[in-house]
Write a protein that holds these residues in place. Structure first.
Motif, PDB file in Angstrom:
ATOM      1  N   UNK A   1      -8.747 -36.358   5.910  1.00  0.00           N
ATOM      2  CA  UNK A   1      -7.400 -36.625   5.405  1.00  0.00           C
ATOM      3  C   UNK A   1      -6.440 -36.993   6.526  1.00  0.00           C
ATOM      4  N   UNK A   2      -6.706 -36.510   7.750  1.00  0.00           N
ATOM      5  CA  UNK A   2      -5.801 -36.827   8.869  1.00  0.00           C
ATOM      6  C   UNK A   2      -5.770 -38.320   9.162  1.00  0.00           C
ATOM      7  N   UNK A   3      -6.801 -39.081   8.704  1.00  0.00           N
ATOM      8  CA  UNK A   3      -6.824 -40.523   8.905  1.00  0.00           C
ATOM      9  C   UNK A   3      -6.263 -41.273   7.704  1.00  0.00           C
ATOM     10  N   UNK A   4      -5.802 -40.522   6.684  1.00  0.00           N
ATOM     11  CA  UNK A   4      -5.319 -41.128   5.444  1.00  0.00           C
ATOM     12  C   UNK A   4      -3.845 -40.764   5.264  1.00  0.00           C
ATOM     13  N   UNK A   5      -2.993 -41.457   5.963  1.00  0.00           N
ATOM     14  CA  UNK A   5      -1.562 -41.156   6.001  1.00  0.00           C
ATOM     15  C   UNK A   5      -0.932 -41.397   4.631  1.00  0.00           C
TER      16      UNK A   5
ATOM     17  N   UNK B   1      -0.549 -53.956   2.030  1.00  0.00           N
ATOM     18  CA  UNK B   1      -1.490 -54.441   3.043  1.00  0.00           C
ATOM     19  C   UNK B   1      -1.330 -53.584   4.287  1.00  0.00           C
ATOM     20  N   UNK B   2      -2.360 -52.838   4.645  1.00  0.00           N
ATOM     21  CA  UNK B   2      -2.226 -51.904   5.773  1.00  0.00           C
ATOM     22  C   UNK B   2      -3.422 -51.987   6.719  1.00  0.00           C
ATOM     23  N   UNK B   3      -3.867 -53.200   7.006  1.00  0.00           N
ATOM     24  CA  UNK B   3      -4.970 -53.401   7.955  1.00  0.00           C
ATOM     25  C   UNK B   3      -4.659 -52.821   9.329  1.00  0.00           C
ATOM     26  N   UNK B   4      -3.378 -52.906   9.727  1.00  0.00           N
ATOM     27  CA  UNK B   4      -2.998 -52.507  11.083  1.00  0.00           C
ATOM     28  C   UNK B   4      -2.645 -51.024  11.213  1.00  0.00           C
ATOM     29  N   UNK B   5      -2.355 -50.365  10.087  1.00  0.00           N
ATOM     30  CA  UNK B   5      -1.871 -48.986  10.164  1.00  0.00           C
ATOM     31  C   UNK B   5      -2.903 -47.951   9.736  1.00  0.00           C
ATOM     32  N   UNK B   6      -3.967 -48.371   9.034  1.00  0.00           N
ATOM     33  CA  UNK B   6      -5.008 -47.454   8.579  1.00  0.00           C
ATOM     34  C   UNK B   6      -6.343 -47.939   9.135  1.00  0.00           C
TER      35      UNK B   6
ATOM     36  N   UNK C   1     -14.841 -47.311   9.704  1.00  0.00           N
ATOM     37  CA  UNK C   1     -14.452 -46.179  10.552  1.00  0.00           C
ATOM     38  C   UNK C   1     -14.206 -44.925   9.714  1.00  0.00           C
ATOM     39  N   UNK C   2     -13.598 -45.077   8.542  1.00  0.00           N
ATOM     40  CA  UNK C   2     -13.345 -43.932   7.672  1.00  0.00           C
ATOM     41  C   UNK C   2     -14.644 -43.294   7.213  1.00  0.00           C
ATOM     42  N   UNK C   3     -15.605 -44.113   6.828  1.00  0.00           N
ATOM     43  CA  UNK C   3     -16.876 -43.586   6.335  1.00  0.00           C
ATOM     44  C   UNK C   3     -17.665 -42.903   7.444  1.00  0.00           C
ATOM     45  N   UNK C   4     -17.637 -43.460   8.641  1.00  0.00           N
ATOM     46  CA  UNK C   4     -18.324 -42.832   9.772  1.00  0.00           C
ATOM     47  C   UNK C   4     -17.709 -41.466  10.076  1.00  0.00           C
ATOM     48  N   UNK C   5     -16.379 -41.372   9.957  1.00  0.00           N
ATOM     49  CA  UNK C   5     -15.671 -40.110  10.231  1.00  0.00           C
ATOM     50  C   UNK C   5     -15.691 -39.158   9.041  1.00  0.00           C
ATOM     51  N   UNK C   6     -16.345 -39.569   7.925  1.00  0.00           N
ATOM     52  CA  UNK C   6     -16.444 -38.768   6.701  1.00  0.00           C
ATOM     53  C   UNK C   6     -15.086 -38.560   6.038  1.00  0.00           C
ATOM     54  N   UNK C   7     -14.246 -39.563   6.095  1.00  0.00           N
ATOM     55  CA  UNK C   7     -12.993 -39.630   5.335  1.00  0.00           C
ATOM     56  C   UNK C   7     -12.036 -38.462   5.570  1.00  0.00           C
TER      57      UNK C   7
END
Length: 429
Positions: free
Chosen positions: A111-115, A93-98, A103-109
């Motif tokens: 990798x820097x947002x996918x730790x 469960x990573x609601x708070x960390x990712x 937001x991911x789709x708007x930023x076009x996914x």
């Protein structure tokens, strides 16, 4: 072809000889994202994923096994220990960390947002996995974020290459969506792999691969700065123009260069230009590594689950790469690829590995010595079949990406998007 558990007891099964390089004792990680309603029941999603995985293992026992090591040092497939829990789907469960799925789709996914340290169950290739207990052939991790699920595939690279990773997901989502598996897929996943590649008999000519042996050069030189992923949007129209221009410059006697040759040449030239611009000597050697799917050369169906990749190596100085035009450089890459992808070359590659002692095999270098500050690798995922990703009746796949994990200079062409992992200093230049 025989069935996996009919041809021999499930005490062990051979791993493909091409997967025996030390660096491949690691996991490939890929992320698949799904938009979900905010009120979705996470437990029902996990139960659905676990049941589908169990159903797949019942049809293809390989996916429920572990990667072990025989006394000779050969990595192989062993049954999962009976006294160990079969945790095939990990939950996070990573609601708070990712960031949220929206937001991911708007930023076009990016990798820097996918730790990867958050979204992967353990470290990803090229890092050692660090597992002290059984190492699964394949596992999943369900990462729940706000408004979605990021499903991480973790596949052991000794047993499964990129083509096999996508084939696993195709079959997984087929079952998840209520479709039965195709008979050819089951046959290829369960086939006896011990006789897959006819090795070259003693006394017959064999292509040599001395660059795969340890030498006085360092086996691997880390990048001078932190590697980061970046993505470039290249519309199909732009790629088509680049391909047409390069092919129009070819001479009549030349073998036609592919779009992959041309794109690889384009990126290699740009990378060498910026490295010279930031002060690297022009006579510095740069190695270009391209992954070859050897199934094609050996007539093995693409649905075969295994590790059937050999590297094609081209070495030129930075200055040579810059001086050649894209057509000329692509022609060199095409010529090297054709020589490396013949049935004889592939059989030689497998034979070369098989004839090494356990001690020598433990020191083999996958593409030879590698300097992350000068060299680059290409992996083409654009021709791999995408899984028809519908998460039961809940949501359709909306994200496909590698995680942000340590790597070196590597380009992964995908449809419409080009992912490039480069040292930070290269990105600044």
């Amino acid at each position: 072809m025989g069935n996996f558990h009919a041809t021999r007891p499930l005490s062990y099964a051979e791993a493909d000889i091409m997967g025996q390089f030390p660096v491949l004792n690691a996991y490939t990680m890929l992320l698949y994202g799904f938009q979900l309603p905010l009120d979705v029941d996470n437990h029902s999603i996990v139960s659905m994923l676990q049941k589908t995985f169990d159903d797949l293992v019942a049809r293809i026992p390989l996916f429920g096994c572990q990667v072990g090591t025989k006394e000779s040092g050969l990595r192989t497939v062993l049954p999962w220990p009976e006294n160990m829990r079969k945790e095939r789907v990990h939950v996070n469960i990573c609601d708070d960390s990712i960031a949220s799925m929206e937001e991911l789709l708007v930023a076009k996914n990016p990798a820097r947002m996918l730790d990867g340290k958050e979204l992967c169950p353990w470290p990803a290739l090229p890092m050692p996995h660090g597992l002290t207990g059984p190492a699964p052939v394949v596992a999943l991790q369900a990462n729940f974020i706000c408004g979605g699920l990021i499903l991480t595939l973790a596949a052991h690279h000794t047993i499964m290459d990129g083509t096999a990773d996508f084939q696993f997901l195709k079959m997984f989502f087929d079952l998840l969506s209520g479709r039965e598996l195709e008979s050819v897929d089951l046959e290829q996943a369960n086939r006896d792999r011990s006789q897959l590649i006819p090795l070259i008999p003693e006394g017959e000519p064999v292509k040599d691969y001395p660059h795969l042996l340890s030498s006085s050069k360092p086996a691997f030189v880390m990048p001078a700065s932190q590697p980061i992923w970046c993505y470039f949007l290249m519309p199909v129209e732009s790629l088509n123009k680049l391909v047409k221009r390069a092919r129009d410059n070819q001479l009549g006697k030349d073998v036609q260069i592919s779009s992959d040759d041309i794109l690889s040449a384009f990126y290699w030239k740009r990378l060498c230009a910026l490295r010279i611009a930031r002060g690297m000597p022009p006579d510095t050697e740069s190695k270009c590594s391209r992954a070859i799917n050897t199934r094609i050369a050996l007539g093995i169906p693409s649905s075969y689950i295994g590790a059937q990749i050999s590297p094609c190596i081209t070495r030129l100085s930075l200055a040579q790469v810059i001086e050649l035009n894209i057509t000329q450089l692509a022609q060199i890459l095409r010529t090297d690829l054709m020589e490396a992808a013949t049935p004889w070359a592939v059989r030689s590659f497998a034979t070369f590995i098989s004839r090494k002692s356990p001690e020598a095999r433990a020191k083999l270098l996958y593409t030879g010595s590698h300097d992350s500050n000068t060299d680059i690798g290409f992996t083409n995922m654009s021709k791999l079949e995408r899984p028809r990703g519908v998460l039961g009746t809940v949501g359709a796949m909306s994200l496909l990406s590698p995680p942000e994990y340590g790597a070196d200079s590597r380009l992964i062409p995908d449809s419409g998007t080009r992912g490039w992992c480069l040292p930070y200093h290269d990105m600044l230049a």
